[in-house]
Scaffold this motif. Structure first.
Motif, PDB file in Angstrom:
ATOM      1  N   THR A 176       0.830  -1.211   0.000  1.00 50.76           N
ATOM      2  CA  THR A 176       0.000   0.000   0.000  1.00 50.76           C
ATOM      3  C   THR A 176       0.860   1.255   0.000  1.00 50.76           C
ATOM      4  N   LEU A 177       1.934   1.223   0.761  1.00 54.72           N
ATOM      5  CA  LEU A 177       2.844   2.371   0.800  1.00 54.72           C
ATOM      6  C   LEU A 177       3.456   2.620  -0.576  1.00 54.72           C
ATOM      7  N   ALA A 178       3.912   1.574  -1.247  1.00 57.95           N
ATOM      8  CA  ALA A 178       4.511   1.724  -2.575  1.00 57.95           C
ATOM      9  C   ALA A 178       3.493   2.262  -3.583  1.00 57.95           C
ATOM     10  N   ALA A 179       2.282   1.714  -3.571  1.00 55.27           N
ATOM     11  CA  ALA A 179       1.247   2.173  -4.503  1.00 55.27           C
ATOM     12  C   ALA A 179       0.863   3.623  -4.226  1.00 55.27           C
ATOM     13  N   THR A 180       0.779   3.981  -2.965  1.00 54.84           N
ATOM     14  CA  THR A 180       0.420   5.348  -2.603  1.00 54.84           C
ATOM     15  C   THR A 180       1.510   6.328  -3.011  1.00 54.84           C
ATOM     16  N   GLN A 181       2.758   5.938  -2.830  1.00 52.34           N
ATOM     17  CA  GLN A 181       3.865   6.807  -3.234  1.00 52.34           C
ATOM     18  C   GLN A 181       3.893   7.002  -4.749  1.00 52.34           C
ATOM     19  N   GLU A 182       3.605   5.939  -5.496  1.00 46.31           N
ATOM     20  CA  GLU A 182       3.553   6.062  -6.959  1.00 46.31           C
ATOM     21  C   GLU A 182       2.420   6.998  -7.367  1.00 46.31           C
ATOM     22  N   ARG A 183       1.256   6.841  -6.764  1.00 46.01           N
ATOM     23  CA  ARG A 183       0.118   7.700  -7.085  1.00 46.01           C
ATOM     24  C   ARG A 183       0.410   9.146  -6.711  1.00 46.01           C
ATOM     25  N   LEU A 184       1.090   9.351  -5.591  1.00 44.22           N
ATOM     26  CA  LEU A 184       1.443  10.711  -5.172  1.00 44.22           C
ATOM     27  C   LEU A 184       2.358  11.375  -6.198  1.00 44.22           C
ATOM     28  N   ALA A 185       3.289  10.631  -6.753  1.00 41.03           N
ATOM     29  CA  ALA A 185       4.183  11.192  -7.771  1.00 41.03           C
ATOM     30  C   ALA A 185       3.391  11.633  -9.000  1.00 41.03           C
ATOM     31  N   VAL A 186       2.421  10.825  -9.419  1.00 45.36           N
ATOM     32  CA  VAL A 186       1.589  11.173 -10.575  1.00 45.36           C
ATOM     33  C   VAL A 186       0.745  12.403 -10.271  1.00 45.36           C
ATOM     34  N   VAL A 187       0.105  12.403  -9.107  1.00 43.58           N
ATOM     35  CA  VAL A 187      -0.758  13.528  -8.728  1.00 43.58           C
ATOM     36  C   VAL A 187       0.063  14.809  -8.588  1.00 43.58           C
ATOM     37  N   ASP A 188       1.266  14.691  -8.064  1.00 46.29           N
ATOM     38  CA  ASP A 188       2.121  15.867  -7.904  1.00 46.29           C
ATOM     39  C   ASP A 188       2.464  16.475  -9.267  1.00 46.29           C
ATOM     40  N   SER A 189       2.787  15.628 -10.235  1.00 45.22           N
ATOM     41  CA  SER A 189       3.090  16.124 -11.581  1.00 45.22           C
ATOM     42  C   SER A 189       1.871  16.786 -12.208  1.00 45.22           C
ATOM     43  N   LEU A 190       0.723  16.129 -12.086  1.00 49.38           N
ATOM     44  CA  LEU A 190      -0.510  16.707 -12.620  1.00 49.38           C
ATOM     45  C   LEU A 190      -0.841  18.034 -11.947  1.00 49.38           C
ATOM     46  N   LEU A 191      -0.660  18.081 -10.648  1.00 53.36           N
ATOM     47  CA  LEU A 191      -0.969  19.294  -9.894  1.00 53.36           C
ATOM     48  C   LEU A 191      -0.099  20.461 -10.350  1.00 53.36           C
ATOM     49  N   GLU A 192       1.170  20.210 -10.550  1.00 61.43           N
ATOM     50  CA  GLU A 192       2.064  21.283 -11.012  1.00 61.43           C
ATOM     51  C   GLU A 192       1.647  21.783 -12.396  1.00 61.43           C
ATOM     52  N   ALA A 193       1.290  20.866 -13.293  1.00 61.27           N
ATOM     53  CA  ALA A 193       0.875  21.258 -14.645  1.00 61.27           C
ATOM     54  C   ALA A 193      -0.425  22.058 -14.602  1.00 61.27           C
ATOM     55  N   VAL A 194      -1.376  21.602 -13.794  1.00 61.52           N
ATOM     56  CA  VAL A 194      -2.664  22.296 -13.710  1.00 61.52           C
ATOM     57  C   VAL A 194      -2.492  23.662 -13.038  1.00 61.52           C
ATOM     58  N   LYS A 195      -1.629  23.752 -12.040  1.00 67.69           N
ATOM     59  CA  LYS A 195      -1.374  25.061 -11.405  1.00 67.69           C
ATOM     60  C   LYS A 195      -0.812  26.048 -12.421  1.00 67.69           C
ATOM     61  N   LYS A 196       0.127  25.583 -13.224  1.00 66.61           N
ATOM     62  CA  LYS A 196       0.732  26.460 -14.228  1.00 66.61           C
ATOM     63  C   LYS A 196      -0.321  26.916 -15.242  1.00 66.61           C
ATOM     64  N   GLU A 197      -1.132  25.970 -15.726  1.00 65.17           N
ATOM     65  CA  GLU A 197      -2.173  26.320 -16.688  1.00 65.17           C
ATOM     66  C   GLU A 197      -3.211  27.253 -16.061  1.00 65.17           C
ATOM     67  N   HIS A 198      -3.557  27.014 -14.810  1.00 63.87           N
ATOM     68  CA  HIS A 198      -4.511  27.876 -14.107  1.00 63.87           C
ATOM     69  C   HIS A 198      -3.965  29.289 -13.980  1.00 63.87           C
ATOM     70  N   ASP A 199      -2.699  29.407 -13.601  1.00 69.77           N
ATOM     71  CA  ASP A 199      -2.107  30.737 -13.438  1.00 69.77           C
ATOM     72  C   ASP A 199      -2.091  31.508 -14.759  1.00 69.77           C
ATOM     73  N   GLN A 200      -1.788  30.807 -15.857  1.00 67.97           N
ATOM     74  CA  GLN A 200      -1.796  31.469 -17.164  1.00 67.97           C
ATOM     75  C   GLN A 200      -3.209  31.923 -17.536  1.00 67.97           C
ATOM     76  N   GLN A 201      -4.171  31.053 -17.300  1.00 64.72           N
ATOM     77  CA  GLN A 201      -5.561  31.399 -17.616  1.00 64.72           C
ATOM     78  C   GLN A 201      -6.048  32.541 -16.726  1.00 64.72           C
ATOM     79  N   HIS A 202      -5.618  32.542 -15.470  1.00 67.37           N
ATOM     80  CA  HIS A 202      -6.003  33.612 -14.546  1.00 67.37           C
ATOM     81  C   HIS A 202      -5.455  34.952 -15.027  1.00 67.37           C
TER      82      HIS A 202
END
Length: 125
Positions: A45-71
């Protein structure tokens, strides 16, 4: 007759002690098997959660950047745009997506901390 009673009682005591010691070993092996299964589950569970966190972190950074540009775009044209214009709608969608990713990121981080804490507790026992 009394001798036979004493032999019978002695036999019963020996049988009970043998059965009890076997049951203790059986219980101990059950407990050890459950501990091993719990440790394996925590690790997977720890390994799967860490992998998912890495994916979510990358997505979050991309969406934050796109949001800031749109803002910036919406704020630069705030006098021209209405609430139902495509640019404003896209900004609101990006904000909602960013917020949901942020909530998932926080939840995954809390899950990782909890699993590590529980692993430390079981290791110290």
């Amino acid at each position: 007759m009394k001798r036979l009673d004493y032999l019978l009682i002695a036999f019963l005591l020996i049988a009970v002690s043998v059965l009890t010691s076997c049951a203790d070993r059986s219980r101990r092996s059950e407990i050890d098997a459950r501990k091993a299964a719990l440790e394996h589950k925590q690790d997977s569970t720890l390994a799967a959660t860490q992998e998912r966190l890495a994916v979510v972190d990358s997505l979050l950074e991309a969406v934050k950047k796109e949001h800031d540009q749109q803002h910036e775009l919406v704020m630069a044209n705030s006098t021209k745009l209405k609430d139902d214009s495509p640019e404003v709608i896209k900004l609101n969608q990006l904000r909602a997506h960013r917020d949901s990713l942020q909530a998932e990121w926080q939840t995954l981080g809390a899950t990782i901390r909890y699993i590590k804490k529980k692993k430390e507790e079981t290791a110290s026992k």
